[in-house]
Every structure is written in structure tokens, then in C-alpha cells.
Design a protein around this motif. Structure first.
Motif, short mmCIF file in Angstrom:
data_model
loop_
_atom_site.label_atom_id
_atom_site.label_comp_id
_atom_site.label_asym_id
_atom_site.label_seq_id
_atom_site.Cartn_x
_atom_site.Cartn_y
_atom_site.Cartn_z
N ASP A 27 -8.57 -22.73 -1.05
CA ASP A 27 -7.18 -23.15 -0.87
C ASP A 27 -6.23 -22.31 -1.72
OD1 ASP A 27 -8.07 -25.06 0.85
OD2 ASP A 27 -7.87 -26.75 -0.54
N LEU A 28 -6.67 -21.96 -2.93
CA LEU A 28 -5.81 -21.19 -3.84
C LEU A 28 -5.65 -19.74 -3.42
CD1 LEU A 28 -7.10 -22.48 -7.32
CD2 LEU A 28 -4.98 -23.12 -6.15
N PHE A 29 -6.50 -19.27 -2.47
CA PHE A 29 -6.54 -17.84 -2.15
C PHE A 29 -5.92 -17.49 -0.81
CE2 PHE A 29 -9.74 -18.67 -5.32
CZ PHE A 29 -9.53 -17.65 -6.22
N GLN A 30 -5.22 -18.45 -0.19
CA GLN A 30 -4.43 -18.11 0.98
C GLN A 30 -3.31 -17.17 0.54
OE1 GLN A 30 -3.20 -21.51 3.31
NE2 GLN A 30 -5.12 -22.60 2.90
N ASN A 31 -3.02 -16.18 1.35
CA ASN A 31 -2.04 -15.13 1.04
C ASN A 31 -2.58 -14.06 0.09
OD1 ASN A 31 0.12 -16.34 2.54
ND2 ASN A 31 0.41 -17.77 0.84
N TYR A 32 -3.85 -14.15 -0.27
CA TYR A 32 -4.41 -13.17 -1.20
C TYR A 32 -5.43 -12.27 -0.51
CZ TYR A 32 -2.19 -15.51 -5.15
OH TYR A 32 -1.26 -16.03 -6.03
N LEU A 33 -5.56 -11.06 -1.08
CA LEU A 33 -6.50 -10.06 -0.60
C LEU A 33 -7.50 -9.77 -1.71
CD1 LEU A 33 -7.43 -7.77 1.35
CD2 LEU A 33 -5.69 -6.32 0.28
N MET A 34 -8.79 -9.86 -1.41
CA MET A 34 -9.84 -9.62 -2.39
C MET A 34 -10.49 -8.25 -2.11
SD MET A 34 -8.95 -12.77 -2.74
CE MET A 34 -9.32 -13.64 -1.23
N ILE A 35 -10.31 -7.33 -3.06
CA ILE A 35 -10.78 -5.95 -2.90
C ILE A 35 -12.00 -5.74 -3.80
CG2 ILE A 35 -10.16 -3.51 -3.06
CD1 ILE A 35 -7.22 -4.34 -2.84
N PRO A 36 -13.12 -5.24 -3.25
CA PRO A 36 -14.33 -5.10 -4.06
C PRO A 36 -14.22 -3.99 -5.09
CG PRO A 36 -14.68 -4.12 -1.89
CD PRO A 36 -13.33 -4.78 -1.85
N THR A 37 -14.88 -4.20 -6.20
CA THR A 37 -14.92 -3.20 -7.26
C THR A 37 -16.18 -3.41 -8.09
OG1 THR A 37 -13.78 -2.28 -9.20
CG2 THR A 37 -13.60 -4.65 -8.87
N ARG A 63 -17.72 -7.24 -7.73
CA ARG A 63 -16.76 -8.31 -7.94
C ARG A 63 -15.57 -8.06 -7.02
NH1 ARG A 63 -15.65 -9.32 -14.27
NH2 ARG A 63 -15.31 -7.07 -14.31
N PHE A 64 -14.79 -9.11 -6.80
CA PHE A 64 -13.60 -8.98 -5.97
C PHE A 64 -12.36 -9.16 -6.83
CE2 PHE A 64 -16.79 -10.08 -2.76
CZ PHE A 64 -16.48 -9.18 -1.76
N THR A 65 -11.50 -8.13 -6.85
CA THR A 65 -10.21 -8.25 -7.53
C THR A 65 -9.22 -8.91 -6.58
OG1 THR A 65 -9.49 -6.08 -6.76
CG2 THR A 65 -10.61 -6.16 -8.88
N VAL A 66 -8.36 -9.74 -7.12
CA VAL A 66 -7.42 -10.51 -6.30
C VAL A 66 -6.04 -9.86 -6.35
CG1 VAL A 66 -6.36 -12.78 -5.94
CG2 VAL A 66 -8.72 -12.62 -6.81
N HIS A 67 -5.53 -9.49 -5.18
CA HIS A 67 -4.19 -8.91 -5.05
C HIS A 67 -3.43 -9.67 -3.96
CE1 HIS A 67 -4.41 -5.39 -7.69
NE2 HIS A 67 -5.67 -5.26 -7.32
N ASP A 68 -2.15 -9.37 -3.83
CA ASP A 68 -1.36 -9.92 -2.73
C ASP A 68 -0.53 -8.80 -2.12
OD1 ASP A 68 0.63 -9.50 -4.61
OD2 ASP A 68 1.20 -11.61 -4.80
N TRP A 69 0.15 -9.15 -1.03
CA TRP A 69 0.95 -8.15 -0.32
C TRP A 69 2.02 -7.53 -1.22
CZ3 TRP A 69 0.40 -5.26 3.76
CH2 TRP A 69 1.51 -4.66 4.36
N LYS A 70 2.58 -8.34 -2.12
CA LYS A 70 3.62 -7.85 -3.03
C LYS A 70 3.07 -6.73 -3.92
CE LYS A 70 6.95 -9.33 -6.55
NZ LYS A 70 7.46 -10.48 -7.36
N ASN A 71 1.85 -6.88 -4.39
CA ASN A 71 1.25 -5.83 -5.22
C ASN A 71 1.12 -4.52 -4.44
OD1 ASN A 71 0.99 -7.45 -7.45
ND2 ASN A 71 -1.25 -7.43 -7.51
N LEU A 72 0.71 -4.63 -3.17
CA LEU A 72 0.58 -3.43 -2.35
C LEU A 72 1.93 -2.74 -2.18
CD1 LEU A 72 -1.85 -4.72 0.46
CD2 LEU A 72 -2.41 -3.77 -1.77
N PRO A 120 3.56 -3.98 -12.81
CA PRO A 120 3.92 -5.02 -11.84
C PRO A 120 2.89 -5.14 -10.71
CG PRO A 120 5.29 -3.08 -11.52
CD PRO A 120 4.51 -2.86 -12.78
N SER A 121 1.98 -4.15 -10.59
CA SER A 121 0.95 -4.23 -9.55
C SER A 121 -0.41 -4.64 -10.11
CB SER A 121 0.84 -2.89 -8.81
OG SER A 121 0.50 -1.84 -9.70
#
Length: 447
Positions: A117-127, A135-144, A308-309
């Protein structure tokens, strides 16, 4: 249930996307993906979606549709081995969009341990992160968008066109797409190995940008035709690990517009860079922070990045913005605010621009049953920067080829040791700790 949208609506509903060549290419793909996802959208929202598409346009279309529909989205590497997939399914049990690589790799039947539920609108990128474990880093569209703006300011270009040779599940391969989409640009997807054969694009984009890892640059510099082709680029970003001075000197000799960059998945791509104009004057080490990025170092010379990103942490921890990210890299701050990257403090190995956790490789070797002790390290290599090697004590009589065969399906190819060496004992120091220097010397003597 989410309301169905058209391809055009998906693109226009994501803030910052600008009509352009890549935008137009994606419309039909988005419409196709919409038809696949829409009937199951509530299920995707509940379980998360992991993208394992090999077609780059369908990959991006799936990403955009998922983000627009608030689906927790994970990016996947089509070439993960069994060990990496086990790590994924131990962390999250998403629905995989795209075929699994083999019948032996199946999603876990268990429910997700952590609520998405907390991760709607989020993108998890592997690293590999600072541990090398997946592991998956958590980003959002604003960071991109923010990362795109800082790159745009650095290059002083209104439209960012790119040739992309890097995988889209890497932030370094993903960001050229986002930059083009949000500046009205275009992207040409390429296999740089075709360039090694002399097969180059006929028509070039305006002010094209290219991102390479050091291994790719080193390979391309072997061919005069490739060198001539690279001269057509506005900027060639080179990052993801140290690059030998001999390679940089050759690139400088041929007047290639190299820009050495520093960044990571946690910062959503590069956060400082050396302009190509300075590189051509011989600056290989003193980088300029990109706009709105600030660097400090602590008493141990560890780099702290205020950006900011910056990411929101690692999944499944609740997403909280990291205002400052403390890295495991050492650096020096100059009086003018510029920074020199000295090196890493942890045991992570970097080969060909990829992070490798030696402990993960060692565990996989032990899993084969052909070794009861293994030590993985690296030795200098002209092609890879660092070459992964392993000294091990065998459990029974076998050839190193037998071990290599059994290890191959367990790990991604870049993690596989280039040299396997059977030893009677693992060298240790007087205090009983593993003597990595002596182990490296074993390979120097054996090669």
C-alpha cells in the motif's frame, strides 16, 4: 477499479512528458500494454508488478502504464540467474510482466510479507547497493524528472537525444529514456557490439548523447572506425567504476567528448561530472556537482550527498526521503566545492561497470557441493578494470571446468569468476584472517 486510459492519456497524465519522436513511438505500445494490464490492474496494485520485458519500447510502455495506474513497479533483469530470482522472491512476490527465463524459476506461492500500500506511485530499481546483494531502491516520478533537469542544466541542451547501449533495468540505461521523454527527444537502442563490427547508425540524432561503462569504451577504442563514429556525439558519459588512465589518455588523444560522471542508483543517476571540455585538457579526477547537488565528507573521508533526486530507501522499508545519502566511497572536497572521488571502502568489486558481492559468489560456489571453502576477489584487468577470480578448496576430485559448468546457471554472467583456482589451503595472515594480497598473487603467478 482504475479507469481505462488510452496511450495518449497515459503519456499526458504523467507530469513533464513532452511530445517528440520517442513519445510518438510509444503510443501504440502503450495502447497494447493497457489492454494487457487493465483487466488485472487491481491485482497488480495489490501484488506489485515486476517488468521483465526484453523489447525496450514495450519495457518503457509497461513502466509508464504501471506508474500512471499507481502500481508498485519493480524493474527486472532478464538475465538474472537462480540466485538472484530467489533473492527477489524472498523480498517480494510480484506478478512478472514478461516470461520467466526457465521453468525452474517460479514465483513464490506465499503472499507478500510486506504490504505494498505504501509503494503505490513508487518505482523500485534493482541495485547491488553497498552490499552487492540484490536490493530495490525506491524512487518516484519526481526523482526521475529532477535528475533529468540537473543533467539538462549541465549539458545546456533543451532537447536530450540519446543512443542507449545500457540495460533499461539499470538507472544508467533508464535515465536516457526519461530524459528524452521529458524534453521532446528521441532514443536509438543499440548493441554496442555491432559497433565493434563496424555496423553504425546511418542517420544521427541532433546533439546525441551516449552513456558507456569503462569496459565498453576500452573495447570501442580498439577500432579506428568506432573512434571516428564516437566523435559524432555531443557528450559521452562514462561512469560505473574506475577507468584506467591508459584508456582515458587514448580517448583524450582522439579528442572524444568524454564526460566522466559519478552517481549511483540511490541518487537516480549522476550527481557530479567532469565536463568534456575539461576532460580534453587532462582533468580526469576533479568533478563538478550538478545543480542542486551538494557534497560533504566526514572525518573518515566518506562522501555524503545531498540531492533532490536521492532515493526513499530500500524496499520494503517504508519510503522516507533521504535528504543526505552517506556513501561507502571516499572523496576530497576542494575549496571551490568540487570533488575528487578516491575509491570504495567496502569489499564490493566492480567489473566492467557492474557491482559484484564476493560473498554472494562464494555462497553460490559452495552451493554446487564441489568446494567447501572459497574466496572471491579481483585482480587488475585491461578489459574489465577488475577481473573476478576465485581460489577454492575442493570437496572431491574434479576439474575447474566442472565447477564453472555448475556455477553458470546460478549467477548473472558478469558475476562468474573469470579464473577458478584449486588450492590446498587458503592463505591467511598471522591473525588467521584471509590474506587477500597473497590470494591475488596466486593468480598473478598462475596467469
Amino acid at each position: 477499479m482504475a479507469v481505462p486510459t488510452t496511450g495518449l492519456e497515459t503519456l499526458t497524465r504523467l507530469k513533464g512528458i513532452v511530445e517528440g519522436p520517442l513519445y510518438n513511438k510509444l503510443l501504440s505500445f502503450i495502447q497494447s500494454v493497457e489492454k494487457e494490464i487493465q483487466p488485472h490492474v487491481d491485482s497488480y496494485i495489490a501484488s506489485g508488478l515486476l517488468i521483465r520485458e526484453t523489447d525496450p519500447l514495450k519495457f518503457i510502455a509497461t513502466l509508464l502504464v504501471a506508474l500512471q495506474k499507481n502500481i508498485p513497479t519493480f524493474l527486472g533483469n532478464p538475465n538474472w540467474g537462480l540466485t538472484e530470482w530467489e533473492q527477489v522472491f524472498d523480498t517480494v512476490n510480484p506478478k512478472v510482466f514478461g516470461p520467466l527465463p526457465t521453468q525452474n524459476i517460479q514465483p513464490s506461492a506465499k503472499e507478500n510479507i510486506h504490504s505494498l500500500d505504501l509503494f503505490q506511485n513508487y518505482l523500485m530499481i534493482p541495485t547491488g547497493g553497498t552490499t552487492g546483494q540484490l536490493r530495490f531502491t525506491v524512487h518516484d516520478w519526481k526523482n526521475l524528472l529532477t535528475s533529468t533537469k540537473t543533467t539538462q542544466d549541465f549539458l545546456n541542451l533543451s532537447t536530450l537525444n540519446a543512443y542507449n547501449t545500457l540495460p533499461l533495468y539499470h538507472v544508467s540505461g533508464l535515465m536516457p529514456i526519461i530524459r528524452a521523454l521529458t524534453t521532446g527527444g528521441d532514443v536509438v537502442f543499440c548493441d554496442y557490439k555491432e559497433w565493434l563490427k563496424g555496423n553504425f547508425p546511418i542517420h544521427l540524432l541532433l546533439n546525441p548523447i551516449l552513456s558507456l561503462v569503462p569496459t565498453q569504451l576500452e573495447e570501442l577504442l580498439k577500432f579506428p572506425s568506432a573512434i571516428q563514429f564516437l566523435k559524432n556525439f555531443h557528450t559521452i558519459f562514462v561512469g560505473s567504476g574506475p577507468c584506467l588512465h591508459s584508456i582515458l589518455n587514448k580517448a583524450k588523444e582522439h579528442q572524444l567528448p568524454i564526460s566522466l560522471v559519478y552517481g549511483m542508483t540511490e541518487t537516480c543517476s549522476m550527481v557530479c561530472a567532469i565536463p568534456s571540455s575539461e576532460f580534453l585538457l587532462g582533468n580526469y579526477s576533479i568533478a563538478t556537482p550538478l545543480s542542486r547537488n551538494t557534497f560533504t565528507v566526514d572525518e573518515e573521508q566518506l562522501i555524503h550527498i545531498q540531492s533532490p533526486s536521492n532515493f526513499y530507501g530500500y524496499y520494503p522499508n517504508p519510503p522516507i526521503k533521504y535528504q543526505i545519502w552517506k556513501t561507502h566511497d571516499r572523496g576530497l572536497i576542494h575549496q571551490n566545492g568540487r570533488i575528487a572521488i578516491i575509491g570504495r571502502t567496502d569489499r564490493i568489486l566492480i567489473t566492467g561497470g557492474e557491482k559484484v558481492d564476493p560473498q554472494e559468489v562464494e555462497a553460490s560456489i559452495l552451493k554446487t557441493g564441489l568446494a567447501h571453502k572459497a574466496v572471491v576477489t579481483s585482480i587488475p584487468d585491461l578489459k574489465w578494470g577488475q577481473k573476478i577470480v576465485c581460489a577454492y578448496i575442493s570437496t572431491r576430485l574434479h576439474s575447474t571446468k566442472d565447477l564453472a559448468i555448475q556455477l553458470k546457471p546460478l549467477l548473472t554472467s558478469y558475476k562468474l569468476p573469470k579464473i577458478l583456482l584449486q588450492v590446498a589451503e587458503i592463505p591467511t595472515t598471522s591473525t588467521g584472517k584471509i590474506d587477500y594480497l597473497k590470494i591475488q598473487q596466486l593468480f598473478n603467478h598462475s596467469s
